[in-house]
Motif scaffolding. Structure first.
Motif, mmCIF file in Angstrom:
data_model
loop_
_atom_site.group_PDB
_atom_site.id
_atom_site.type_symbol
_atom_site.label_atom_id
_atom_site.label_comp_id
_atom_site.label_asym_id
_atom_site.label_seq_id
_atom_site.Cartn_x
_atom_site.Cartn_y
_atom_site.Cartn_z
ATOM 1 N N MET A 87 0.832 -1.200 0.000
ATOM 2 C CA MET A 87 0.000 0.000 0.000
ATOM 3 C C MET A 87 0.864 1.246 0.000
ATOM 4 O O MET A 87 0.478 2.277 -0.497
ATOM 5 C CB MET A 87 -0.862 0.054 1.264
ATOM 6 C CG MET A 87 -1.797 -1.095 1.418
ATOM 7 S SD MET A 87 -3.026 -1.044 0.151
ATOM 8 C CE MET A 87 -3.689 -2.660 0.320
ATOM 9 N N ARG A 88 1.996 1.129 0.658
ATOM 10 C CA ARG A 88 2.892 2.283 0.689
ATOM 11 C C ARG A 88 3.595 2.370 -0.645
ATOM 12 O O ARG A 88 3.863 1.348 -1.266
ATOM 13 C CB ARG A 88 3.938 2.103 1.799
ATOM 14 C CG ARG A 88 3.354 2.140 3.186
ATOM 15 C CD ARG A 88 4.449 2.223 4.221
ATOM 16 N NE ARG A 88 5.164 0.976 4.371
ATOM 17 C CZ ARG A 88 4.821 0.028 5.255
ATOM 18 N NH1 ARG A 88 3.771 0.202 6.027
ATOM 19 N NH2 ARG A 88 5.513 -1.077 5.357
ATOM 20 N N PRO A 89 3.909 3.552 -1.088
ATOM 21 C CA PRO A 89 4.660 3.628 -2.337
ATOM 22 C C PRO A 89 6.012 2.956 -2.151
ATOM 23 O O PRO A 89 6.553 2.980 -1.048
ATOM 24 C CB PRO A 89 4.807 5.132 -2.577
ATOM 25 C CG PRO A 89 4.565 5.760 -1.250
ATOM 26 C CD PRO A 89 3.658 4.855 -0.488
ATOM 27 N N PRO A 90 6.537 2.329 -3.188
ATOM 28 C CA PRO A 90 7.841 1.682 -3.050
ATOM 29 C C PRO A 90 8.900 2.729 -2.738
ATOM 30 O O PRO A 90 8.782 3.882 -3.144
ATOM 31 C CB PRO A 90 8.077 1.042 -4.402
ATOM 32 C CG PRO A 90 7.176 1.753 -5.352
ATOM 33 C CD PRO A 90 6.016 2.244 -4.557
ATOM 34 N N ALA A 91 9.895 2.299 -1.992
ATOM 35 C CA ALA A 91 10.991 3.212 -1.697
ATOM 36 C C ALA A 91 11.600 3.643 -3.025
ATOM 37 O O ALA A 91 11.655 2.853 -3.955
ATOM 38 C CB ALA A 91 12.034 2.495 -0.850
ATOM 39 N N ARG A 134 17.224 3.137 -5.731
ATOM 40 C CA ARG A 134 18.514 3.672 -5.305
ATOM 41 C C ARG A 134 19.421 3.831 -6.508
ATOM 42 O O ARG A 134 19.761 2.865 -7.175
ATOM 43 C CB ARG A 134 19.181 2.708 -4.335
ATOM 44 C CG ARG A 134 18.508 2.670 -2.992
ATOM 45 C CD ARG A 134 19.267 1.728 -2.116
ATOM 46 N NE ARG A 134 18.324 1.008 -1.277
ATOM 47 C CZ ARG A 134 18.686 0.116 -0.382
ATOM 48 N NH1 ARG A 134 19.961 -0.183 -0.229
ATOM 49 N NH2 ARG A 134 17.787 -0.494 0.347
#
Lengths: 785, 250
Positions: free
Chosen positions: A391-395, A398
């Motif tokens: 649910m959280r946006p992907p980090a 990098r």
């Protein structure tokens, strides 16, 4: 249909380009596997069935002459089953409307028909004794436009005999027809005939006698023991040594072919399946990435991990099965064409092609396993994806300064260049695998063309650069060297190089090998010997020179002494030193200096034949004169034999190279397209942002396509390297006693392979470029991060 | 406390006013890229049957984390949390899946519809695996989208997509409806329609509803407002008079 299945179907439609690319690569693997496996099985089973039904003998022996009564003693050898004694003869043949000299190989038909190496009557009827009738191989009629009822004439024992062809036939000992001692098959100048025993006995003055034995071993018999006993029994009758199937030339050709096909059936599909697994891996990693939230939602709605995992496995399964379907159809076609080619080359009357269901089942299983191996990582990620995290946006991905930049080279690159470098550097494994995939495509092209390169190089070396003779004349009996003068007097003959051929058995400990030692002048001017590197090799003044492969078989090294049993004249047993080995390309050979060989044979100066250099304008007249010379056992026209071999070979190579080019194009397009689509999907936002910032379409495309270009360019040298590696593997697989395929890859082959890969990549890039051009900026940027 | 059992052990809805969720000393730490985030720092909370609760807090206060834990999407790093007799901390992935499937309806900020399925099919995705679902058509009628049944998500406005998501969440007749910023991606007009639908579901179906938002204006329509800050509950307020969604303004 369940909703997940519906999602599957629509996802598949959405990724149809990528799915098609992957399916096609799988199709290539399956086509290669099904095609070569089914052909291999068809060839092997037809061969076995043929041997079985038509009683192919286990043991063969040729001799000068033995009384018919000896047959019963042969039958008494422990372990011998059915025994058949025969009369076999070779003679120069005159074919109507065909000026060139040819050789007839005649085999007797015992009353009641052969019990071993039985005949398959293909047309006409069996010949009646006492009427000059004979059966002939089908190729003779086809090549020379002869019909049943037509006749050819053959010189036997110095007399001209007519053979009226009343039928065509073949038998398991002539699946591959080649004149004894020849390196290449030459159907135009060599034909097998079967004639009634009584007729052949009369012509050869062999009434109540035989000069050839074939026998079948009793079940459980010790073959070596039978061979030894047979040798002992037949030696007083001029036997040149009995041998088993393993040294039967037709059998060896066909077994080599079967072994080679089996190699191809493993090697090619393995490459394709590897590429397919990689493509699936990339495509599904990306798919799981884009569907993070969907997966989370589905899990939040109460679907279990198994359902989610199965969903993605099914998607991969469907793609692969589609590929398998196409591949099976292509493989069946490929197999039937190959089968037709084999039927053309080999005389296998039972040869029929069947699409073996177990091969198809194995292909399905193999490709499904590959697919699951390919997507396992992505599916595991989907299964393990904790819904809350999804649910959280992907980090944010990098990125780091690449090694090149850290070395200070970054200043040399513009922002686009730096984006390309960093993007590659962020997923170095994927970048490497993409390059490896493209390199595999190139390697397959190199492989396809390598065969042509190597065989052309080998033929050119052997028959144009090393061996300069235009014709080889063989005498019925060794003759006085003065005959050279006679030959030189023939029309159009500019050069004559005599040779001596002595049949021997070489012995090294318990290892033996039956061979004809070729005696040549120390520095041959026509029939020159070349090694695999193309260097001409002199004949040692004393001692023996062997093909390295033969020396290996006998486990001897230069400096070792070998036992030599001469199989003609007074049949002396001698010892000779192995003076040198030669790494030559075709056949297994033994060479000695001409005079040294005559001394070894316990013979005064004599020649068995001569190599001729002939002026083309006088060829016809020369042929006519040689055909009529009773002392001549056979004439081989080098140029014609080479041309006919090359024509047959060219047909094969055209087909195989065509297939391989198609395969390679599929891989290049598959890998490049897949890579471009995945990168495009991952970086759509970034690219759209660049456009908003004022970058042109061209500049934006450069970011994406530049990355691909870097990978394709990296792939080219890698592809050359792989190509040489693949070629070396295949060269080893194809190498046999009969041929050592040299590893020759011409620069033009690399260039061709590079061009095909670049062309396929360019076309793919253009297709992707169109998608970049159509990128809807507002739409892309409006959606959430 | 009852152990997890194989069957659907609690078909009967608890009487209004009994606590359905009890959380004690909840903590949650997770890694975000290279950063460690303390989302919950010891939180105690009860939610009662049939109530409409708004969990209010700014971004990063930990309210989404709380909702995910209540919904069985995530497990806390420490503390206890029970849904009726079910321990949500010790449960394994399989039991959490079963819990979600049988009891929880989710509504997400970004709808999370499956783009390759139509509105009706998105709802069928849930009804296929539920025990006593309503028909997808009925669920769509409940959110006033009966006429958009065969539209794909890309053919619907944001508000309509969110209403489909609500229909999807309520179609299985869940015991609790957990909504994460349901209006966060919507304009005010669409937002009010969506909130109206949520209020109607809560009222008509009696579904315990928890809405998390950073929009204080929405608090007026709740039975109770729980304010969260920095991973802890800072304030609990009971509304004597619930406002109607139409009357909200932000």
């Amino acid at each position: 249909m369940s909703m997940l299945d519906r999602k599957l179907r629509r996802d598949l439609l959405r990724m149809k380009g990528q799915a098609a690319a992957i399916a096609l690569v799988v199709a290539c693997a399956v086509a290669a596997y099904v095609g070569s496996t089914t052909t291999y099985r068809a060839l092997r089973s037809s061969n076995e069935e043929y041997y079985d039904r038509f009683a192919f003998a286990d043991v063969f022996a040729e001799l000068r002459r033995a009384p018919a009564t000896l047959a019963s003693r042969i039958a008494e050898i422990p372990g011998s089953g059915t025994v058949e004694t025969r009369i076999v003869a070779d003679g120069p043949m005159n074919i109507p409307d065909f000026a060139e000299p040819a050789t007839a190989h005649l085999v007797s038909i015992p009353p009641g028909g052969p019990r071993l190496n039985r005949l398959v009557l293909l047309s006409g009827r069996m010949p009646e004794p006492g009427s000059d009738e004979a059966l002939a191989g089908e190729t003779l009629l086809k090549l020379h436009h002869l019909h049943l009822g037509d006749a050819v004439s053959v010189i036997l024992e110095g007399a001209r005999r007519t053979l009226r062809i009343v039928g065509t036939a073949t038998s398991p000992e002539f699946i591959f027809e080649i004149r004894p001692g020849d390196l290449l098959p030459d159907d135009a100048h060599f034909a097998v005939f079967w004639a009634p025993e009584a007729d052949l006995a009369a012509a050869m003055r062999m009434e109540g006698a035989f000069n050839n034995v074939v026998l079948r071993l009793a079940p459980g018999a010790d073959r070596q023991n039978v061979l030894d006993n047979l040798d002992r029994l037949l030696e007083p009758y001029g036997c040149l040594g009995a041998y088993g199937r393993d040294r039967h030339v037709s059998h060896r050709f066909i077994s080599d072919e079967i072994r080679q096909l089996q190699g191809v059936a493993v090697f090619m599909p393995a490459v394709f399946l590897g590429v397919a697994a990689f493509l699936l891996n990339v495509a599904f990693s990306r798919l799981v990435g884009t569907q993070r939230e969907q997966i989370a939602a589905i899990k939040a709605l109460g679907y279990g991990n198994a359902a989610v995992g199965l969903h993605f496995l099914q998607l991969a399964g469907v793609i692969v099965l589609l590929g398998t379907l196409v591949g099976t159809l292509a493989g069946a076609w490929f197999g039937s064409v190959m089968t037709k080619m084999y039927a053309l080359f080999y005389h296998l009357p039972l040869f029929r092609y069947e699409l073996d269901p177990s091969a198809v089942a194995a292909a399905v299983l193999l490709s499904l396993l590959t697919a699951f191996a390919g997507v396992a990582g992505a599916v595991r990620r989907a299964v393990r994806l904790p819904p809350a995290e999804a649910m959280r946006p992907p980090a944010p991905p990098r990125y780091r300064a690449t090694l090149l930049e850290r070395l200070g080279l970054g200043r040399l690159l513009g922002p686009v260049g730096r984006m390309i470098l960093r993007s590659l550097g962020r997923r170095p494994v994927r970048a490497l695998l993409t390059a490896v995939g493209v390199a595999a495509a190139m390697a397959i092209l190199v492989l396809g063309a390598f065969l042509d390169d190597s065989i052309s190089w080998m033929m050119d070396l052997q028959f144009r650069r090393a061996q300069l003779e235009d014709a080889t004349v063989t005498f019925v009996e060794p003759r006085d060297p003065a005959v050279v003068v006679e030959l030189r007097g023939l029309p159009g003959v500019s050069r004559v190089e005599p040779f001596r051929a002595v049949p021997v058995v070489l012995r090294a400990g318990h290892r033996t090998w039956r061979i004809g030692i070729l005696g040549l002048p120390a520095s041959p001017a026509l029939h020159r010997i070349s090694d695999r590197g193309g260097n001409l090799v002199d004949i040692p003044a004393a001692g023996l020179m062997l093909t390295d492969k033969l020396a290996d078989l006998l486990h001897v090294h230069p400096g070792d002494d070998l036992g030599v049993d001469v199989l003609e004249g007074t049949r002396p047993r001698k010892t000779v030193r192995l003076a040198a080995v030669v790494r030559d390309l075709i056949g297994l050979s033994a060479y000695m200096e001409l005079d040294a060989l005559n001394r070894l044979a316990g013979h005064g100066p004599a020649v068995s034949g001569a190599f001729l250099s002939v002026d083309q304008a006088s060829e016809k007249e020369l042929h006519r004169r040689l055909k009529d010379a009773p002392m001549v056992a056979g004439v081989l026209l080098q140029r014609v034999a080479v041309a006919s071999f090359e024509a047959t070979n060219a047909q094969y190579l055209l087909f195989f190279t065509g297939i391989l080019v198609l395969f390679a194009a599929v891989i290049s397009v598959g890998v490049v397209y897949n890579s471009a689509r995945v990168t495009l999907a991952e970086r759509e936002r970034e690219l759209a942002s660049l456009r908003v910032l004022g970058f042109t379409r061209g500049e934006v495309s450069a970011v994406l396509l530049g990355e691909l270009a870097v990978l394709v360019v990296l792939a080219l040298p890698l592809g050359c390297l792989f190509g040489v590696g693949f070629s070396a593997l295949i060269a080893r697989n194809l190498s046999s006693d009969l041929f050592r395929v040299p590893l020759v890859v011409e620069n033009s082959t690399f260039a061709f392979a590079a061009l095909v890969v670049l062309g396929a990549s360019l076309l793919t890039a253009l297709a992707v470029r169109r998608r970049i051009d159509r990128l809807d900026l507002v739409e892309v940027l409006k959606t959430k991060e | 406390m009852r152990l997890w059992s194989a069957g659907n052990d609690d078909d009967a809805r608890p009487a209004p006013g009994t606590p359905v969720f009890v959380a004690r000393d909840l903590t949650k730490v997770y890694r975000m890229g290279e950063v460690e985030v303390h989302a919950l720092r010891g939180m105690d909370l009860e939610l009662f049957a049939g109530e409409f609760v708004v969990l209010l807090g700014p971004s990063g206060s930990g309210k989404s984390t709380l909702l995910n834990i209540l919904g069985g999407l995530d497990v806390p790093s420490g503390g206890t949390v029970r849904y009726r007799e079910h321990d949500l901390v010790g449960a394994n992935e399989r039991l959490l899946t079963k819990y979600r499937r049988e009891h929880v309806g989710f509504v997400f900020q970004f709808y999370n519809l499956i783009p390759s399925l139509t509105a009706r099919e998105n709802i069928a995705l849930v009804t296929e695996i539920s025990r006593h679902p309503m028909a997808p058509e009925e669920a769509l009628a409940l959110v006033d989208l009966a006429d958009r049944m065969d539209h794909f998500p890309s053919q619907l406005s944001g508000g309509q997509q969110q209403r489909v998501a609500i229909a999807r969440a309520v179609a299985k007749r869940p015991d609790v409806l957990l909504c994460d910023e349901p209006t966060g991606a919507l304009d005010i007009t669409s937002g009010k329609v969506v909130l109206g639908v949520l209020a109607r579901v809560n009222r008509e179906l009696g579904t315990t509803t928890a809405v998390i938002t950073h929009n204080a204006a929405i608090a007026a329509m709740a039975d109770r407002v729980v304010t969260i800050a920095d991973g802890r509950i800072s304030k609990v307020l009971r509304n004597e008079h619930k406002a109607s969604p139409e009357d909200l303004a932000w």
